[in-house]
Motif scaffolding. Sequence first.
Motif, PDB file in Angstrom:
ATOM      1  N   LYS A 144       0.807  -1.209   0.000  1.00 35.20           N
ATOM      2  CA  LYS A 144       0.000   0.000   0.000  1.00 35.20           C
ATOM      3  C   LYS A 144       0.851   1.274   0.000  1.00 35.20           C
ATOM      4  O   LYS A 144       0.485   2.269  -0.613  1.00 35.20           O
ATOM      5  CB  LYS A 144      -0.901   0.005   1.253  1.00 35.20           C
ATOM      6  CG  LYS A 144      -1.877  -1.162   1.334  1.00 35.20           C
ATOM      7  CD  LYS A 144      -2.851  -1.150   0.167  1.00 35.20           C
ATOM      8  CE  LYS A 144      -3.847  -2.300   0.265  1.00 35.20           C
ATOM      9  NZ  LYS A 144      -4.793  -2.308  -0.865  1.00 35.20           N
ATOM     10  N   VAL A 145       1.964   1.262   0.714  1.00 34.40           N
ATOM     11  CA  VAL A 145       2.803   2.467   0.852  1.00 34.40           C
ATOM     12  C   VAL A 145       4.261   2.066   0.737  1.00 34.40           C
ATOM     13  O   VAL A 145       4.666   1.000   1.245  1.00 34.40           O
ATOM     14  CB  VAL A 145       2.550   3.183   2.194  1.00 34.40           C
ATOM     15  CG1 VAL A 145       3.512   4.359   2.366  1.00 34.40           C
ATOM     16  CG2 VAL A 145       1.125   3.671   2.291  1.00 34.40           C
ATOM     17  N   GLY A 175      -1.052   4.728  -9.158  1.00 37.72           N
ATOM     18  CA  GLY A 175      -1.569   5.394  -7.979  1.00 37.72           C
ATOM     19  C   GLY A 175      -0.838   5.077  -6.695  1.00 37.72           C
ATOM     20  O   GLY A 175      -1.297   5.467  -5.601  1.00 37.72           O
ATOM     21  N   CYS A 176       0.312   4.438  -6.797  1.00 40.91           N
ATOM     22  CA  CYS A 176       1.046   4.034  -5.595  1.00 40.91           C
ATOM     23  C   CYS A 176       1.570   5.268  -4.850  1.00 40.91           C
ATOM     24  O   CYS A 176       2.079   6.204  -5.449  1.00 40.91           O
ATOM     25  CB  CYS A 176       2.188   3.116  -5.988  1.00 40.91           C
ATOM     26  SG  CYS A 176       3.063   2.415  -4.574  1.00 40.91           S
ATOM     27  N   ARG A 177       1.439   5.275  -3.501  1.00 37.55           N
ATOM     28  CA  ARG A 177       1.895   6.388  -2.667  1.00 37.55           C
ATOM     29  C   ARG A 177       3.244   6.055  -2.036  1.00 37.55           C
ATOM     30  O   ARG A 177       3.547   4.878  -1.779  1.00 37.55           O
ATOM     31  CB  ARG A 177       0.870   6.675  -1.566  1.00 37.55           C
ATOM     32  CG  ARG A 177      -0.513   7.058  -2.101  1.00 37.55           C
ATOM     33  CD  ARG A 177      -0.514   8.441  -2.707  1.00 37.55           C
ATOM     34  NE  ARG A 177      -0.179   9.453  -1.745  1.00 37.55           N
ATOM     35  CZ  ARG A 177      -1.036  10.006  -0.893  1.00 37.55           C
ATOM     36  NH1 ARG A 177      -2.309   9.648  -0.927  1.00 37.55           N
ATOM     37  NH2 ARG A 177      -0.659  10.936  -0.040  1.00 37.55           N
ATOM     38  N   GLY A 209       2.108  12.423  -5.535  1.00 32.22           N
ATOM     39  CA  GLY A 209       1.741  11.233  -4.782  1.00 32.22           C
ATOM     40  C   GLY A 209       2.792  10.819  -3.783  1.00 32.22           C
ATOM     41  O   GLY A 209       2.668   9.767  -3.156  1.00 32.22           O
ATOM     42  N   ILE A 241      -0.754   8.910   5.637  1.00 31.79           N
ATOM     43  CA  ILE A 241      -0.867   8.648   4.195  1.00 31.79           C
ATOM     44  C   ILE A 241      -1.916   7.575   3.934  1.00 31.79           C
ATOM     45  O   ILE A 241      -2.753   7.684   3.020  1.00 31.79           O
ATOM     46  CB  ILE A 241       0.499   8.233   3.624  1.00 31.79           C
ATOM     47  CG1 ILE A 241       1.491   9.414   3.695  1.00 31.79           C
ATOM     48  CG2 ILE A 241       0.364   7.758   2.184  1.00 31.79           C
ATOM     49  CD1 ILE A 241       2.907   9.060   3.319  1.00 31.79           C
ATOM     50  N   LEU A 242      -1.879   6.504   4.750  1.00 34.13           N
ATOM     51  CA  LEU A 242      -2.851   5.415   4.566  1.00 34.13           C
ATOM     52  C   LEU A 242      -4.277   5.899   4.787  1.00 34.13           C
ATOM     53  O   LEU A 242      -5.202   5.520   4.050  1.00 34.13           O
ATOM     54  CB  LEU A 242      -2.528   4.263   5.521  1.00 34.13           C
ATOM     55  CG  LEU A 242      -1.252   3.463   5.184  1.00 34.13           C
ATOM     56  CD1 LEU A 242      -0.891   2.528   6.327  1.00 34.13           C
ATOM     57  CD2 LEU A 242      -1.444   2.680   3.886  1.00 34.13           C
ATOM     58  N   SER A 297      -5.380   8.849   4.285  1.00 31.05           N
ATOM     59  CA  SER A 297      -5.800   9.701   3.160  1.00 31.05           C
ATOM     60  C   SER A 297      -6.207   8.887   1.945  1.00 31.05           C
ATOM     61  O   SER A 297      -6.896   9.393   1.040  1.00 31.05           O
ATOM     62  CB  SER A 297      -4.678  10.673   2.779  1.00 31.05           C
ATOM     63  OG  SER A 297      -3.571   9.982   2.235  1.00 31.05           O
ATOM     64  N   MET A 298      -5.796   7.615   1.915  1.00 32.21           N
ATOM     65  CA  MET A 298      -6.119   6.754   0.771  1.00 32.21           C
ATOM     66  C   MET A 298      -7.467   6.061   0.946  1.00 32.21           C
ATOM     67  O   MET A 298      -8.003   5.449   0.005  1.00 32.21           O
ATOM     68  CB  MET A 298      -5.025   5.701   0.572  1.00 32.21           C
ATOM     69  CG  MET A 298      -3.682   6.280   0.203  1.00 32.21           C
ATOM     70  SD  MET A 298      -2.346   5.071   0.303  1.00 32.21           S
ATOM     71  CE  MET A 298      -2.909   3.824  -0.845  1.00 32.21           C
TER      72      MET A 298
END
Length: 786
Positions: free
Chosen positions: A712-713, A738-740, A761, A781-782, A784-785
């Motif tokens: 995910k991050v 779309g990877c952060r 991103g 960050i997570l 916000s996703m």
Amino acid sequence: MNDKPVSSGVTASHKIQWEAIFNAIGNPAIILDRDHRVVAANSASQSLTGLQPEEMVGHYCFDVFHRHGNGLPPPGCPMEKMLCSGVMESTDVEMDALDGTFLVSCTPIPAEDGSIEYVIHIATDITARKEMEKKLIAESNFNRSIIDNAPVGLCVCRAVPEFPYVLFSVWNERMKAVTGYAMEEINSEGLNKLLPSNHASAFRAAERVRRVPAGDDLAGEKWVVVNNLGEEHVLAIWTSPLKSEETNDSFLVFVVDVTEHKTALQEQRSFTDSLVRNAAIPIFVLDREHKVQIWNKACEKLTGVARADIIGKDEQWKAFYEVKQPTLADYILDGDFSQFPKHYDKVSKSAHNQNGYRAEGWCANINGSDRYLIIEAAPIYDRQGEMTCVIETISDMTESKTLEEQLLHAQKMESIGHLAGGIAHEFNNILAVILGYGQVMQKGLVPGSTNMSDLDQILQAADRAASLTKGLLAFSRKQRVTPANFNLNILIHNTLKSFSRIMGDDIIVRENLDSTPITIYADQTLVTQVLMNLMTNARDAMPTGGNLDISTKICEIDEAFSTLLCQVPPGRYARISLSDSGLGMDEETLAKIFEPFFTTKELGRGTGLGLSVVYGIVSQHNGYICVSSSVNHGTEFDLYFPLIENEETNRVTSVVAADVCGGDETILIADDDPNLLMLFSNVLSELGYHVLTAENGVEAVEQFTANQDKIKVLVFDVQMPKKSGLQAYKEIKLIKPGCRALFVSGYNEEQLQGSMEIEEGAELMNKPFTPLDMAARVRKILNSMA
């Protein structure tokens, strides 16, 4: 011949004898009565008229000889004159008969009563003589025309013992044009007509020319004369003797008016003198005796020695040295260059003159200050190749040399900055490990225990080290202005906490910050730099120690007030005051402190840029800076920044363990420091995350490719071997757009600007930080996703 006797007293024998004599006359001769009738004519008359003597008798002479046809004697007839005067008359008459010129003489023959009865008329042919006279006159006129139209003055003079000492027999038009006088005026009044200043000068001039016939020629000698209008003319004079059997005291004089040439030469010399006098670079000239002949204005300005005080003296060394030693020009005059290296840093042959020399170096106390001079000197020769003088030019390169040294210093500082950045990166990694594991250890210790107290001291020391590193990087960083609202009191407190050590143990820094939060809109890094520059100046102003008081206050200015260096308009301001107990400044120094490169520090101790940078930063933020100081009574700087009313300031708060929430997502961590990699992995794993690790960018891409559906991050170090974190992230975005990502780095923003741009991103987190701080950013960050 007519038999009528000429005189009743003439006998027959006398008649025969008289006729023979009459006919023996070689020139045409006739006897006329008072009415111009021919009484008798000799044989030679036939050659003149073409008539036999007897054919002429009884005719008027003017009909026989002139043939005018008007029955009158010709104008100027000598017989007419004789009849009036009663004596012999002669004249030149042009005879129409033979187209010639004759000298006609008319002699009266008196009667017994004394009256004129007859006239004997004799004509002598002077045609050839007249032609010769005409030729001589023409030649004389031609020669006179040459003399009068000569482009130079020409005269013939003769020295005489009495006044006017010199007499002129020829005086051409050019002489008259130059002097304004005719020859008669000069001959009557003498040379003092041309030299009117006094009689003695005219006498000396006469004596000078009187010696010319003896061989004392004048050859180009210059005389100043005054014409009839009182104007001075400069005449160049040449003489040449004229010797003949008749005379040996006359001579020819040629005169050239060189007034215009002299004026032009004087103007050219004046122009050249003006060029040298007003040249931008210092110039001086020494003659063969080492005496100063030229000392221009730039030389006066450089050395402080006035032209009037040094011209004609051999004391030029005093303008440059405290003890007597040769200048470069003196060396060239003497021809001894053995002592060159003792007096100059660099010596070489001049590139502009094959006999010149070039030298450069620092010269102490030139007009009160040390100057770096480049000197060139070269000899000047006359037509015979003899050295007459030496010219020396000086270029003051002090400012250029100072700028060069400052550039070298800036380059050195830039190199140090790069080195510091690399060291800071590694040091930040070490601090991150210390802070991270310290936080982990805190969890297992009993609050209040001895180990907990010791660990707290370790973490506080690490925190101070981290603050110091951040402060140093902020101070050296060059970046765009990024203003934001912040609490000025917090910034000053943190700055003093980070940098108070640089002040030294003998300087006491006292903090007196307003209890009310003070908000301004500014770039925190630049304001920090302002504080550091002023603190550094305060430290240098207190070489033996002292006090530095730093305070803040909200102040309201109702009416504009002025100080020596600033004017503050009305308004509400946040004021920062820094007051030291140092050496202070006088008014002259105080007026210059914000000028670029102005410094009172000795060479090598300061660039003179600190306060000019402070002034620029404060002005850039629409602020004002005021200074008050006096010698031995310290200095106070008051900085006024526009106050922000009722705005919430940006605050950076530490994230404590209790605030951190975990999760069960999969996180990929890539860092080339194995200690940090293990620390971050352990902390995130303890918080419930599934953690994958990689030691470089290549491994990170491989891990993501294999687990792209789970991850995910990304938490990537910016700088890693084989492939940087940025390069790895770009490849991963091609796989999963779309990877952060969260980038972490031990470098400051300036050092990263040339090598990366944070992709959309992604976020950046600067080291050092604790693992819990990093975990909090990941959780943010997570969330916000979601």
